[in-house]
Design a protein around this motif. Structure first.
Motif, PDB file in Angstrom:
ATOM      1  N   UNK A 242       0.751  -1.188  -0.112  1.00 39.00           N
ATOM      2  CA  UNK A 242       0.245  -0.045  -0.037  1.00 39.00           C
ATOM      3  C   UNK A 242       0.903   1.363   0.021  1.00 39.00           C
ATOM      4  N   UNK A 243       1.969   1.283   0.805  1.00 39.23           N
ATOM      5  CA  UNK A 243       2.787   2.330   0.955  1.00 39.23           C
ATOM      6  C   UNK A 243       3.579   2.600  -0.451  1.00 39.23           C
ATOM      7  N   UNK A 244       3.992   1.392  -1.184  1.00 36.89           N
ATOM      8  CA  UNK A 244       4.753   1.477  -2.362  1.00 36.89           C
ATOM      9  C   UNK A 244       4.024   1.956  -3.479  1.00 36.89           C
ATOM     10  N   UNK A 245       2.562   1.810  -3.399  1.00 37.48           N
ATOM     11  CA  UNK A 245       1.858   2.586  -4.356  1.00 37.48           C
ATOM     12  C   UNK A 245       1.330   3.733  -4.404  1.00 37.48           C
ATOM     13  N   UNK A 246       1.692   4.315  -3.131  1.00 33.54           N
ATOM     14  CA  UNK A 246       1.285   5.600  -2.723  1.00 33.54           C
ATOM     15  C   UNK A 246      -0.142   5.745  -1.966  1.00 33.54           C
ATOM     16  N   UNK A 247      -0.338   4.818  -1.544  1.00 33.56           N
ATOM     17  CA  UNK A 247      -1.890   4.992  -0.857  1.00 33.56           C
ATOM     18  C   UNK A 247      -1.818   6.000   0.150  1.00 33.56           C
ATOM     19  N   UNK A 248      -2.771   6.700   0.327  1.00 31.68           N
ATOM     20  CA  UNK A 248      -3.102   7.939   1.277  1.00 31.68           C
ATOM     21  C   UNK A 248      -3.207   6.983   2.671  1.00 31.68           C
ATOM     22  N   UNK A 249      -3.789   5.949   2.681  1.00 32.43           N
ATOM     23  CA  UNK A 249      -4.139   5.243   4.200  1.00 32.43           C
ATOM     24  C   UNK A 249      -4.643   3.928   3.679  1.00 32.43           C
ATOM     25  N   UNK A 250      -4.692   2.997   4.726  1.00 36.97           N
ATOM     26  CA  UNK A 250      -4.869   1.782   4.538  1.00 36.97           C
ATOM     27  C   UNK A 250      -6.021   1.119   5.773  1.00 36.97           C
ATOM     28  N   UNK A 251      -6.732  -0.061   5.563  1.00 34.36           N
ATOM     29  CA  UNK A 251      -7.227  -0.536   6.827  1.00 34.36           C
ATOM     30  C   UNK A 251      -6.782  -1.974   7.069  1.00 34.36           C
TER      31      UNK A 251
END
Length: 318
Positions: A242-251
């Motif tokens: 999730x961080x690698x693809x630049x997501x703003x946040x995760x659940x």
């Protein structure tokens, strides 16, 4: 590269909901960039004590009320830092730059306009997100009842919604999606669509939420970064992706046992906290959550809580 430098920082929020930034001196590491006030912990010093000391030294204030916001580990070419950031909502004294550093108060949605160190990017994201993330039930059922329940949630203060529907497709899905976005717009709430990014654009959604499967599709499931990007995660590997693809946040789920997945082993709060410790983005706790768990989630490193049954109500208002 050596030991990780443990840094405490405070995101001060004033009565106008503005965030305080300080500019680093030109000759300092990352000089000239804007940051959240704070500094290195002294040996054996607790984070809260260190933050209180730093805010006194830098700003001349005495911290009164605070709570954890996010912890971020970042590796620069010449050093690694652990940023331990707290949201500071009350203090005694007037804020002044006691070290001659320029200060600025910024609206949360304007923070992206300031040049900051790379390590501060997740902090900005955390400041721009609420503490509760509502996920809609997977079935619409009766549209008028579904929309009435959404209205109840918005009136109760929900400002971030994941639209996740599996019982309708095509035109009916687009119609209900458009109605959901219109209602949320009226309250200043944002909608992330769990599904086709093209449909997300057509209904006016404010972003896309990737399922666990779509998280690994490149490039970012064809979202082309339309608004916010979030992801469903179930492991440290998922959080890294999730961080690698630049997501703003995760659940991250499931934290506690759930009725919808009774046979799935829950993580428990301690495992959740361990996995989130290494995450590079804000993470909501999902699975058995309700708003009353928000403060506990903060203490475990979460942005807040996400859920359906504990937040969504089919009961009519009043």
């Amino acid at each position: 590269m050596g030991a990780i430098v443990h840094v405490v920082a405070g995101a001060l929020i004033d009565a106008k909901d503005r965030v305080l930034l300080a500019q680093r001196h030109a000759d300092a590491h990352q000089g000239g960039l804007w940051e959240f006030p704070g500094g290195k912990l002294e040996p054996g010093e607790a984070p809260a004590d260190g933050l209180r000391r730093e805010l006194d030294e830098e700003l001349g204030i005495d911290m009164v009320a605070h709570r954890p916001l996010i912890r971020v580990t970042h590796h620069y070419p010449d050093r690694s830092v652990l940023l331990d950031v707290h949201l500071v909502t009350e203090w005694r004294g007037d804020v002044v730059g006691r070290e001659g550093q320029p200060l600025a108060w910024s609206a949360r949605n304007a923070l992206d306009g300031y040049a900051m160190p790379a390590a501060d990017v997740p902090i900005v994201k955390a400041l721009q997100l609420p503490s509760v993330y509502l996920i809609t039930p997977p079935s619409v059922g009766k549209a008028d009842r579904f929309l009435a329940s959404l209205d109840n949630a918005l009136q109760a203060g929900i400002r971030l919604v994941q639209l996740r529907l599996f019982d309708i497709v095509d035109a009916p899905l687009e119609d209900i999606g458009t109605a959901v976005v219109q209602r949320c717009d009226a309250y200043g709430a944002r909608v992330l669509f769990n599904g086709d990014p093209q449909l997300a654009r057509r209904i006016g959604a404010h972003g896309v939420h990737l399922s666990g499967r779509r998280l690994y599709e490149e490039p970012a499931s064809g979202t082309q970064r339309h608004g916010l990007l979030a992801a469903s995660c179930h492991s440290p590997k998922d959080l890294q992706q999730a961080a690698r693809i630049g997501a703003d946040f995760a659940v991250l789920s499931p934290v506690l046992p759930t009725r919808s997945h009774p046979d799935q082993e829950p993580l428990g709060w301690e495992t959740f906290a361990q996995w989130v410790e290494a995450a590079q983005l804000p993470v909501f706790a999902l699975g058995g959550m309700q708003p009353s768990f928000t403060e506990l989630a903060w203490q475990k490193g979460a942005q807040g809580v996400a859920g359906i049954r504990g937040i969504w109500s089919d009961e009519p208002a009043g």
